[in-house]
Scaffold this active site. Structure first.
Site, PDB file in Angstrom:
ATOM      1  N   ALA A  75      25.788  -0.650  -1.055  1.00 51.45           N
ATOM      2  CA  ALA A  75      26.838  -0.455  -0.055  1.00 51.45           C
ATOM      3  C   ALA A  75      27.670   0.772  -0.401  1.00 51.45           C
ATOM      4  O   ALA A  75      28.207   0.860  -1.507  1.00 51.45           O
ATOM      5  CB  ALA A  75      27.733  -1.686  -0.001  1.00 51.45           C
ATOM      6  N   TYR A 142      31.142  13.425  -1.076  1.00 54.31           N
ATOM      7  CA  TYR A 142      30.179  12.327  -1.228  1.00 54.31           C
ATOM      8  C   TYR A 142      29.515  12.381  -2.616  1.00 54.31           C
ATOM      9  O   TYR A 142      29.482  11.389  -3.351  1.00 54.31           O
ATOM     10  CB  TYR A 142      29.120  12.397  -0.127  1.00 54.31           C
ATOM     11  CG  TYR A 142      27.946  11.490  -0.399  1.00 54.31           C
ATOM     12  CD1 TYR A 142      28.135  10.115  -0.499  1.00 54.31           C
ATOM     13  CD2 TYR A 142      26.663  12.007  -0.581  1.00 54.31           C
ATOM     14  CE1 TYR A 142      27.061   9.276  -0.774  1.00 54.31           C
ATOM     15  CE2 TYR A 142      25.591  11.181  -0.858  1.00 54.31           C
ATOM     16  CZ  TYR A 142      25.793   9.814  -0.955  1.00 54.31           C
ATOM     17  OH  TYR A 142      24.739   9.003  -1.252  1.00 54.31           O
ATOM     18  N   LYS A 146      29.858   9.684  -5.922  1.00 53.74           N
ATOM     19  CA  LYS A 146      28.794   8.993  -6.650  1.00 53.74           C
ATOM     20  C   LYS A 146      28.814   9.350  -8.137  1.00 53.74           C
ATOM     21  O   LYS A 146      28.463   8.525  -8.979  1.00 53.74           O
ATOM     22  CB  LYS A 146      27.435   9.332  -6.029  1.00 53.74           C
ATOM     23  CG  LYS A 146      27.214   8.666  -4.678  1.00 53.74           C
ATOM     24  CD  LYS A 146      26.985   7.161  -4.834  1.00 53.74           C
ATOM     25  CE  LYS A 146      26.729   6.500  -3.492  1.00 53.74           C
ATOM     26  NZ  LYS A 146      26.256   5.116  -3.619  1.00 53.74           N
ATOM     27  N   PHE A 170      16.517  11.377  -3.605  1.00 53.07           N
ATOM     28  CA  PHE A 170      16.410  12.600  -2.832  1.00 53.07           C
ATOM     29  C   PHE A 170      16.350  12.158  -1.356  1.00 53.07           C
ATOM     30  O   PHE A 170      17.200  11.378  -0.948  1.00 53.07           O
ATOM     31  CB  PHE A 170      15.279  13.479  -3.379  1.00 53.07           C
ATOM     32  CG  PHE A 170      15.755  14.189  -4.631  1.00 53.07           C
ATOM     33  CD1 PHE A 170      16.165  13.459  -5.762  1.00 53.07           C
ATOM     34  CD2 PHE A 170      15.886  15.561  -4.680  1.00 53.07           C
ATOM     35  CE1 PHE A 170      16.685  14.090  -6.896  1.00 53.07           C
ATOM     36  CE2 PHE A 170      16.402  16.204  -5.806  1.00 53.07           C
ATOM     37  CZ  PHE A 170      16.799  15.470  -6.909  1.00 53.07           C
ATOM     38  N   HIS A 190      19.686  12.082  10.225  1.00 48.59           N
ATOM     39  CA  HIS A 190      18.584  12.491   9.339  1.00 48.59           C
ATOM     40  C   HIS A 190      17.442  13.134  10.102  1.00 48.59           C
ATOM     41  O   HIS A 190      17.130  12.761  11.234  1.00 48.59           O
ATOM     42  CB  HIS A 190      18.112  11.291   8.523  1.00 48.59           C
ATOM     43  CG  HIS A 190      19.163  10.781   7.595  1.00 48.59           C
ATOM     44  ND1 HIS A 190      19.822   9.590   7.801  1.00 48.59           N
ATOM     45  CD2 HIS A 190      19.718  11.336   6.496  1.00 48.59           C
ATOM     46  CE1 HIS A 190      20.714   9.429   6.843  1.00 48.59           C
ATOM     47  NE2 HIS A 190      20.672  10.480   6.038  1.00 48.59           N
ATOM     48  N   ARG A 222      13.268  20.057   1.328  1.00 47.69           N
ATOM     49  CA  ARG A 222      13.736  18.781   0.783  1.00 47.69           C
ATOM     50  C   ARG A 222      12.551  17.977   0.268  1.00 47.69           C
ATOM     51  O   ARG A 222      11.416  18.172   0.703  1.00 47.69           O
ATOM     52  CB  ARG A 222      14.452  17.948   1.873  1.00 47.69           C
ATOM     53  CG  ARG A 222      15.760  18.534   2.361  1.00 47.69           C
ATOM     54  CD  ARG A 222      16.847  18.434   1.296  1.00 47.69           C
ATOM     55  NE  ARG A 222      18.111  19.007   1.753  1.00 47.69           N
ATOM     56  CZ  ARG A 222      18.434  20.302   1.649  1.00 47.69           C
ATOM     57  NH1 ARG A 222      17.571  21.166   1.131  1.00 47.69           N
ATOM     58  NH2 ARG A 222      19.604  20.724   2.053  1.00 47.69           N
ATOM     59  N   GLY A 283      27.251  23.088   3.559  1.00 54.71           N
ATOM     60  CA  GLY A 283      26.994  22.240   2.387  1.00 54.71           C
ATOM     61  C   GLY A 283      25.531  22.001   2.085  1.00 54.71           C
ATOM     62  O   GLY A 283      25.199  21.287   1.133  1.00 54.71           O
TER      63      GLY A 283
END
Ligand code: UDP
Length: 332
Positions: A75, A142, A146, A170, A190, A222, A283
């Site tokens: 979460a 973000y 983390k 990733f 996404h 990516r 970003g």
């Protein structure tokens, strides 16, 4: 057989991990406020405690259903763009909730904890693939949140004896190969689901964010990793927690550009992806590719679906079966 508490278990990666635990016969309790997750993503036989991780009453209700072998904490707020509009909210919620869940786990005598972490810890890396020795330099609130969570767990270990695994994901993509769960975010941001929806005519055209990156075709690269492979990694780190805490980068180790994803989705769907070219998204680093050599060596993890085609195929199958996502599907 063991019993696990999964926070955010109704979300995308969480629900696929719940399936993996159930498939091997474990018992699962999910703590989820359903702000992003879907009750319908949970398989039969899973107990849902509906509530927030930062709410002591919800934590008490969840831990009352223990004892748990481990807590898997999914979460979290997880959108880079949102985190730059509301950085303090991201830092407060993600750190506060991780600390609250870790504290409740320690109080309940549960000493194993798995954290969903992120490649965003590495910001704009100077080289790829990115291994665990790469500099921790988040470029978003973000990613910073983390990193705070990872650091909080080190204190929980030192003071409470809580062992932890942090998995730096990733780009999670794809859907359960048996079609039991898939990706359903609101809003969806996404690339893979947006490209699929554009191909299927479920949404308007896709915008490619930036075509002037220093990559072979000018678009971002990516590392797309199948969500069921991510789920499997969570199961594989659990036994290590009998001995020590671990941190792993988690990806396929292969990078694909935005144009390659668009081409692959078009080919698998049998219809081209309508798309336009736009400016860079703030970003976004040019390339993020994981080295998961350490995870592979220490746990035996190998992706079952390393090919982009398989990732796209499973996501497409799920979307075609659920064009409205989980809406209209009964729970369980
Ligand atoms: N992307 C894009 N158009 C979109 C969404 C994403 O070009 O509508 C690009 C984005 O710039 C990044 C890649 O696709 O290079 C993957 O983005 P996503 O948001 O899926 O994951 P992230 O890398 O942000 O975790």
């Amino acid at each position: 057989m063991a019993r696990y508490l999964v926070t955010g278990g109704a979300g995308y990666v969480g629900s696929h991990t719940v399936l993996a635990l159930r498939d091997r016969g474990d018992e699962v309790v999910v703590l989820d406020d359903l702000s992003k997750g879907h009750a319908a993503a949970l398989p039969a036989g899973v107990a849902l405690v509906r509530g927030r991780c930062g709410d002591p009453a919800a934590l008490d209700a969840a831990f009352a259903q223990g004892p748990f072998e481990a807590v898997l904490h999914f979460a979290a707020l997880s959108l880079v763009g949102d985190s730059m509009r509301e950085p303090m909210r991201y830092l407060r919620e993600n750190l506060g909730n991780t600390a609250a869940v870790a504290e409740a786990a320690a109080k309940a005598g549960c000493r194993k904890f798995v954290l969903s972490s992120t490649a965003a810890l590495f910001g704009f890396p100077d080289r790829v693939p990115i291994d665990e020795e790469a500099a921790l330099a988040p470029a978003s609130a973000y990613g910073e949140s983390k990193l705070f969570c990872e650091r909080a767990l080190a204190w929980a270990e030192q003071v409470h004896g809580l062992r932890f695994a942090t998995l730096r994901y990733f780009n999670a993509a794809g859907a359960d190969p048996q079609g039991r769960a898939g990706e359903d975010h609101e809003p969806e941001t996404h690339l893979v689901p947006l490209a699929i929806d554009a191909a299927l005519g479920l949404r308007g055209q896709l915008t490619v964010f930036g075509t002037d990156y220093p990559t072979p075709d000018g678009t971002c690269i990516r590392d797309y990793v199948h969500v069921s492979d991510l789920a499997d990694a969570h199961l594989r780190v659990l036994p290590l927690l009998d001995q020590r805490s671990v941190r792993y980068n988690l990806g396929n180790g292969t990078g694909y550009s935005v144009r390659e994803v668009i081409e692959t989705v078009g080919r698998i769907a049998g219809r081209p992806v309508p798309h336009g070219l736009g400016p860079r998204r703030e970003g976004d680093p040019a390339a993020l590719v994981a080295s998961s050599a350490k995870l592979r060596a220490e746990t035996g993890w190998t992706p079952r679906f390393p090919a982009l085609e398989d990732i796209v195929r499973t996501a497409l199958d799920w979307r075609q079966a659920h064009p409205q996502g989980y809406r209209g599907r009964a729970a369980g």
